[in-house]
Design a protein around this motif. Structure first.
Motif, mmCIF file in Angstrom:
data_model
loop_
_atom_site.group_PDB
_atom_site.id
_atom_site.type_symbol
_atom_site.label_atom_id
_atom_site.label_comp_id
_atom_site.label_asym_id
_atom_site.label_seq_id
_atom_site.Cartn_x
_atom_site.Cartn_y
_atom_site.Cartn_z
ATOM 1 N N ASP A 143 -3.563 -2.622 1.682
ATOM 2 C CA ASP A 143 -4.613 -1.709 2.126
ATOM 3 C C ASP A 143 -4.080 -0.682 3.124
ATOM 4 O OD1 ASP A 143 -6.991 -2.689 0.738
ATOM 5 O OD2 ASP A 143 -6.690 -4.515 1.907
ATOM 6 N N ARG A 144 -3.051 -1.028 3.884
ATOM 7 C CA ARG A 144 -2.608 -0.123 4.954
ATOM 8 C C ARG A 144 -1.620 0.956 4.479
ATOM 9 N NH1 ARG A 144 -6.524 -2.186 6.210
ATOM 10 N NH2 ARG A 144 -6.991 -3.412 8.051
ATOM 11 N N PRO A 145 -0.457 0.681 3.954
ATOM 12 C CA PRO A 145 0.187 -0.632 3.736
ATOM 13 C C PRO A 145 1.042 -1.012 4.947
ATOM 14 C CG PRO A 145 1.508 1.051 2.712
ATOM 15 C CD PRO A 145 0.359 1.770 3.375
ATOM 16 N N GLU A 146 1.296 -2.304 5.073
ATOM 17 C CA GLU A 146 2.148 -2.777 6.145
ATOM 18 C C GLU A 146 2.609 -4.200 5.848
ATOM 19 O OE1 GLU A 146 -0.308 -2.480 9.594
ATOM 20 O OE2 GLU A 146 -1.370 -4.346 9.203
ATOM 21 N N VAL A 147 3.670 -4.604 6.587
ATOM 22 C CA VAL A 147 4.224 -5.955 6.426
ATOM 23 C C VAL A 147 3.704 -6.813 7.566
ATOM 24 C CG1 VAL A 147 6.328 -7.330 6.306
ATOM 25 C CG2 VAL A 147 6.293 -5.021 5.338
ATOM 26 N N ARG A 148 3.258 -8.015 7.230
ATOM 27 C CA ARG A 148 2.705 -8.917 8.229
ATOM 28 C C ARG A 148 3.314 -10.308 8.057
ATOM 29 N NH1 ARG A 148 -3.842 -7.916 8.460
ATOM 30 N NH2 ARG A 148 -3.806 -5.702 9.035
ATOM 31 N N VAL A 149 3.248 -11.069 9.132
ATOM 32 C CA VAL A 149 3.693 -12.459 9.055
ATOM 33 C C VAL A 149 2.497 -13.404 8.913
ATOM 34 C CG1 VAL A 149 5.789 -12.045 10.358
ATOM 35 C CG2 VAL A 149 3.693 -12.634 11.591
ATOM 36 N N SER A 150 1.289 -12.824 8.909
ATOM 37 C CA SER A 150 0.087 -13.648 8.791
ATOM 38 C C SER A 150 -0.192 -13.950 7.325
ATOM 39 C CB SER A 150 -1.110 -12.920 9.413
ATOM 40 O OG SER A 150 -1.334 -11.691 8.749
ATOM 41 N N ASP A 151 -0.986 -14.946 7.103
ATOM 42 C CA ASP A 151 -1.331 -15.361 5.745
ATOM 43 C C ASP A 151 -2.571 -14.603 5.258
ATOM 44 O OD1 ASP A 151 -1.340 -16.698 3.397
ATOM 45 O OD2 ASP A 151 -2.175 -18.566 4.184
ATOM 46 N N GLY A 152 -2.722 -14.555 3.918
ATOM 47 C CA GLY A 152 -3.960 -14.028 3.360
ATOM 48 C C GLY A 152 -3.906 -12.589 2.906
ATOM 49 N N GLU A 153 -2.746 -11.969 2.782
ATOM 50 C CA GLU A 153 -2.674 -10.601 2.288
ATOM 51 C C GLU A 153 -2.476 -10.613 0.773
ATOM 52 O OE1 GLU A 153 -3.592 -8.528 4.419
ATOM 53 O OE2 GLU A 153 -3.434 -9.887 6.108
ATOM 54 N N GLU A 154 -2.126 -9.440 0.175
ATOM 55 C CA GLU A 154 -2.120 -9.356 -1.287
ATOM 56 C C GLU A 154 -0.853 -9.930 -1.943
ATOM 57 O OE1 GLU A 154 -5.242 -7.031 0.201
ATOM 58 O OE2 GLU A 154 -3.120 -6.687 0.648
ATOM 59 N N ILE A 155 0.308 -9.694 -1.323
ATOM 60 C CA ILE A 155 1.563 -10.161 -1.914
ATOM 61 C C ILE A 155 2.385 -10.876 -0.840
ATOM 62 C CG2 ILE A 155 3.745 -9.484 -3.000
ATOM 63 C CD1 ILE A 155 2.428 -7.226 -4.328
#
Length: 255
Positions: A143-155
């Protein structure tokens, strides 16, 4: 006594008291003639009755046809005749050329998508760099796009070491599939997903050139007050240290 009186015989008298004249032999045929005439009359009477009934049927048929013609509709076919009834089917509306809106999927609030769906660009060619320790993961928020270490995103991206290939997994709330081209449009991506979606347990290798179409979760987007999206991710580079670079494009899906 005269000579006539002496020589000629006297004819018998025809007067009273003489023999009766013989009866005619044809008088006994009259009863047969009368019986034949009566039989012929009976046959003629039956024939006349049959002709009268036939004429009555024809008159009734002519009356029904005249009534139907006056009402402006065909006669109802007799049962079992195989003819269509007079019930007419309303003609289908002519196409107006207007674009079709996405249809609602039965039982859900998620509209179905078709070739008339008008997608709009959300972002184009956004570059993301993925780095993670061996056997650890990072998530990509499309959606942003961005990289995260949290759970629950698209890929989810999982790094591997020791010659093993790193890989991607879709999260359970999204739909997607691996595709053979990074030049697909949003409608093409949706078509590929419909025809061959992959589950979250499928590992897609993070090799250069690999491309993935993803349709984000509508409920998640609505909960965040965000737009529903279609995205196309392509691996553009893989470093010697295991760093993976991807390029992402996304479209807004209309509701």
């Amino acid at each position: 006594m005269t000579s006539d009186q002496q020589g000629a015989p006297v004819p018998p008298s025809s007067g009273p008291g003489g023999p009766a004249a013989p009866k005619s032999s044809g008088g006994s045929r009259w009863p047969l003639v009368a019986a034949g005439a009566a039989a012929l009359a009976l046959v003629l009477g039956l024939l006349a009755t049959a002709l009268s009934l036939r004429a009555l049927d024809q008159a009734n048929d002519a009356r029904d046809i005249a009534r139907a013609a006056g009402a402006g509709r065909p006669l109802d076919p007799s049962p079992g005749s195989g003819q269509p009834t007079d019930a007419s089917t309303a003609p289908a509306p002519e196409p107006t050329g207007a674009e079709q809106a996405p249809e609602q999927t039965p039982g859900t609030s998620q509209p179905s998508l078709n070739q008339q769906t008008r997608y709009t660009d959300k972002y184009v060619d956004q570059r993301l760099t993925l780095r993670a320790a061996c056997d650890s993961s990072v998530d990509i928020d499309l959606d942003r796009p961005e990289v995260r270490v949290s759970d629950g995103e698209e890929i989810r991206f999982t790094a591997r070491c020791g010659g093993n290939s790193s890989y991607f997994n879709l999260t359970r709330s999204t739909n997607g599939t691996q595709v053979d081209s990074a030049s697909l449009g949003a409608a093409d991506c949706n078509d590929r997903i419909l025809k061959g979606a992959i589950g979250p347990d499928i590992n897609v290798p993070a090799r250069k050139g690999v491309a993935i179409c993803v349709r984000t979760s509508l409920p998640d987007a609505q909960e965040r007050g965000d737009t529903w999206k279609m995205a196309l991710l392509q691996v553009t580079d893989v470093g010697d240290d295991g760093t993976v670079v991807v390029t992402v494009r996304a479209w807004n899906i209309p509701l």
